[in-house]
Design an enzyme around this catalytic site. Structure first.
Site, PDB file in Angstrom:
ATOM      1  N   ARG A  60      17.807 -24.521 -55.909  1.00 13.92           N
ATOM      2  CA  ARG A  60      17.473 -24.797 -54.506  1.00 13.92           C
ATOM      3  C   ARG A  60      16.874 -26.186 -54.333  1.00 13.92           C
ATOM      4  NH1 ARG A  60      12.591 -23.309 -53.085  1.00 13.92           N
ATOM      5  NH2 ARG A  60      12.526 -21.223 -53.931  1.00 13.92           N
ATOM      6  N   LYS A 111      30.986 -32.241 -38.417  1.00 15.97           N
ATOM      7  CA  LYS A 111      31.986 -32.916 -37.568  1.00 15.97           C
ATOM      8  C   LYS A 111      32.795 -33.900 -38.419  1.00 15.97           C
ATOM      9  CE  LYS A 111      29.627 -30.765 -34.409  1.00 15.97           C
ATOM     10  NZ  LYS A 111      29.882 -29.369 -34.250  1.00 15.97           N
ATOM     11  N   TYR A 146      22.339 -31.904 -27.264  1.00 12.18           N
ATOM     12  CA  TYR A 146      23.163 -30.751 -27.644  1.00 12.18           C
ATOM     13  C   TYR A 146      22.430 -29.468 -27.219  1.00 12.18           C
ATOM     14  CZ  TYR A 146      25.420 -27.610 -31.083  1.00 12.18           C
ATOM     15  OH  TYR A 146      26.077 -26.589 -31.705  1.00 12.18           O
ATOM     16  N   ASP A 175      19.927 -37.694 -32.933  1.00 15.57           N
ATOM     17  CA  ASP A 175      21.150 -37.000 -33.341  1.00 15.57           C
ATOM     18  C   ASP A 175      22.284 -38.023 -33.199  1.00 15.57           C
ATOM     19  OD1 ASP A 175      23.525 -35.547 -33.450  1.00 15.57           O
ATOM     20  OD2 ASP A 175      22.716 -33.822 -32.366  1.00 15.57           O
TER      21      ASP A 175
HETATM   22  C1  LIG Z   1      25.910 -33.532 -31.119  1.00 16.09           C
HETATM   23  C2  LIG Z   1      25.824 -32.324 -31.984  1.00 16.09           C
HETATM   24  N1  LIG Z   1      24.781 -32.196 -32.799  1.00 16.09           N
HETATM   25  C3  LIG Z   1      24.651 -31.111 -33.615  1.00 16.09           C
HETATM   26  C4  LIG Z   1      25.592 -30.115 -33.624  1.00 16.09           C
HETATM   27  C5  LIG Z   1      25.369 -28.924 -34.498  1.00 16.09           C
HETATM   28  O1  LIG Z   1      26.141 -28.918 -35.649  1.00 16.09           O
HETATM   29  P1  LIG Z   1      26.398 -27.578 -36.445  1.00 16.09           P
HETATM   30  O2  LIG Z   1      27.486 -26.864 -35.718  1.00 16.09           O
HETATM   31  O3  LIG Z   1      26.777 -27.993 -37.820  1.00 16.09           O
HETATM   32  O4  LIG Z   1      25.133 -26.788 -36.431  1.00 16.09           O
HETATM   33  C6  LIG Z   1      26.705 -30.216 -32.795  1.00 16.09           C
HETATM   34  C7  LIG Z   1      27.739 -29.162 -32.812  1.00 16.09           C
HETATM   35  O5  LIG Z   1      28.597 -29.078 -31.948  1.00 16.09           O
HETATM   36  C8  LIG Z   1      26.824 -31.341 -31.952  1.00 16.09           C
HETATM   37  O6  LIG Z   1      27.850 -31.470 -31.104  1.00 16.09           O
END
Ligand SMILES: Cc1ncc(COP(=O)(O)O)c(C=O)c1O
Length: 394
Positions: free
Chosen positions: A62, A212, A115, A187
């Site tokens: 871990r 992504k 998000y 982000d």
């Molecule tokens: C801008 C953004 N940040 C974070 C995430 C979250 O990613 P995850 O699906 O891997 O949790 C997303 C998912 O759509 C996103 O569009």
């Protein structure tokens, strides 16, 4: 970092070269080009002293393996930070980073256009632990200084905004936050560090949903948290305390995706812009929300700070009934209806931000769809959308 051969000179390469080299140590693995998948919980120690002193290079699955180390090192190189933590999803990277900087009694400022699940976490778990969140207009710029309270510990940014694609003045917001001693988190999933390096613009903690573009094939979930030297100890401690570690296959898929990330992004950008420009000329379309188009209200910020744009943008249609929009979307042959994005395939979803904005008003004047432009031939995508628009208008 060094090149493909041990003993080569240490130097910084350009991002596309770093994407090929970063985190790889072939001669630690018998010359195999890629770091293999290490599966493991237990790590054996040859002596009691090493076990007691936790002095081996690895101590427990871990806590890191050569596979997770390879990815963490590679992301640190690309981001230009002091260290990178890996988590099992983009969302857990966001929530972990927020938990690392905020304590009971603190206040944080979060962009109104983050998000959706980031917002949900702030409004439920964080508020339950005594952290107050205020949402701010993403276009606030340096005026964010007026929103600080004595207990404001952090500012969270996302640019462009989820679904609505507003660009934020990252350096102006970061400077104001630092004046108040607050941490700056961002982000950066849309741009990835290939197109925007948050640390170079004052961001302390840079987060990516590797799910992504880093993975790039819609087949794995992972999050990365890169931090500057001031914040890395906090991020490392929080990830360790929470016991977060992504599965080894997903880490391997991210390493594999990383090697082609710059090439794929170039193609997503070129195809995305081609489709976006074509859509701008269509009579069924009111506006295209794409930061790299000159028509975007914050295009100047994108141009000043970003080196590129990915394949994700939105379209505001003329006021057609929702049933016609659904027929347009459902009849497309090349665009799947699905959340997430960043894979090789094109996607489309209708969306409405009305319920996920509190500091700003969402009133686009027509139905909205978000497109992800994949790696298909853009002319095929345009023909597919053209047939769809005929359905919409008909
Ligand atoms: C801008 C953004 N940040 C974070 C995430 C979250 O990613 P995850 O699906 O891997 O949790 C997303 C998912 O759509 C996103 O569009």
């Amino acid at each position: 970092m060094a090149g493909q051969k041990d003993g080569g000179p240490e130097r910084n390469w350009r991002p596309a070269t770093e994407a090929v080299l970063a985190g790889r140590e072939p001669f630690e693995h018998h010359g195999f080009v890629n770091t293999p998948i290490y599966r493991g919980s237990t790590v054996l120690s040859p002596t009691v002293a090493q076990f007691a002193g936790k002095s081996g290079r690895y101590v427990y699955g871990r806590r890191g393996t050569p596979t997770t180390d390879a990815l963490a090192k590679a992301i640190t190189t690309l981001e230009g930070g002091a260290g990178t933590a890996l988590t099992s999803s983009g969302l857990s990277a966001i929530t972990t980073a927020l938990m690392a900087v905020a304590r009971a009694g603190d206040h944080i400022l979060v962009a109104d256009t983050v998000y959706g699940p980031t917002r949900h976490f702030c409004d439920t778990m964080l508020s339950g632990y005594g952290v107050e969140t205020s949402y701010y207009d993403p276009l606030v710029g340096a005026d964010i200084g007026q929103l600080f309270k004595p207990n404001t510990r952090a500012v969270f940014l996302e640019a462009p905004g989820s679904l609505s694609f507003e660009m934020q003045d990252v350096p102006a917001i970061a400077a104001a936050a630092h004046k108040h001693g607050a941490a700056v988190l961002m982000d950066n999933t849309w741009a990835t560090p290939i197109f925007f390096r948050p640390h170079d613009f004052g961001v302390d903690i840079s987060i990516q949903a590797g799910t992504k573009y880093l993975g790039g094939h819609a087949d794995a979930n992972l999050g990365t948290i890169s931090a500057t030297a001031d914040y890395w100890p906090k991020i490392k401690e929080t990830t360790g305390s929470l016991g977060l570690n992504p599965g080894p296959e997903d880490v391997f898929l991210m390493l594999r995706g990383l090697r082609t990330l710059p090439v794929r992004l170039d193609r997503h950008m070129a195809s995305g812009l081609k489709v976006a420009r074509w859509l701008e000329g269509r009579p069924e379309v009111q506006r295209v929300l794409h930061p790299a188009l000159a028509s975007h209200p914050q295009h100047a910020i994108w141009k000043r700070d970003f080196k590129g744009a990915c394949g994700l943008f939105a379209v505001v249609l003329k006021p057609f009934p929702q049933g016609a929009v659904n027929a347009f979307v459902e009849g497309l042959a090349l665009f799947g209806i699905g959340a997430s994005w960043g894979g090789y395939e094109s996607l489309i979803i209708p969306f409405d931000c009305t319920k996920v904005r509190t500091a700003t008003k969402w009133n686009p004047g027509g139905p909205t769809v978000r497109l992800h432009i994949g790696l298909e031939d853009p002319d095929d995508l345009i023909e597919d959308i053209e047939a769809g628009l005929a359905r919409l208008a008909g």
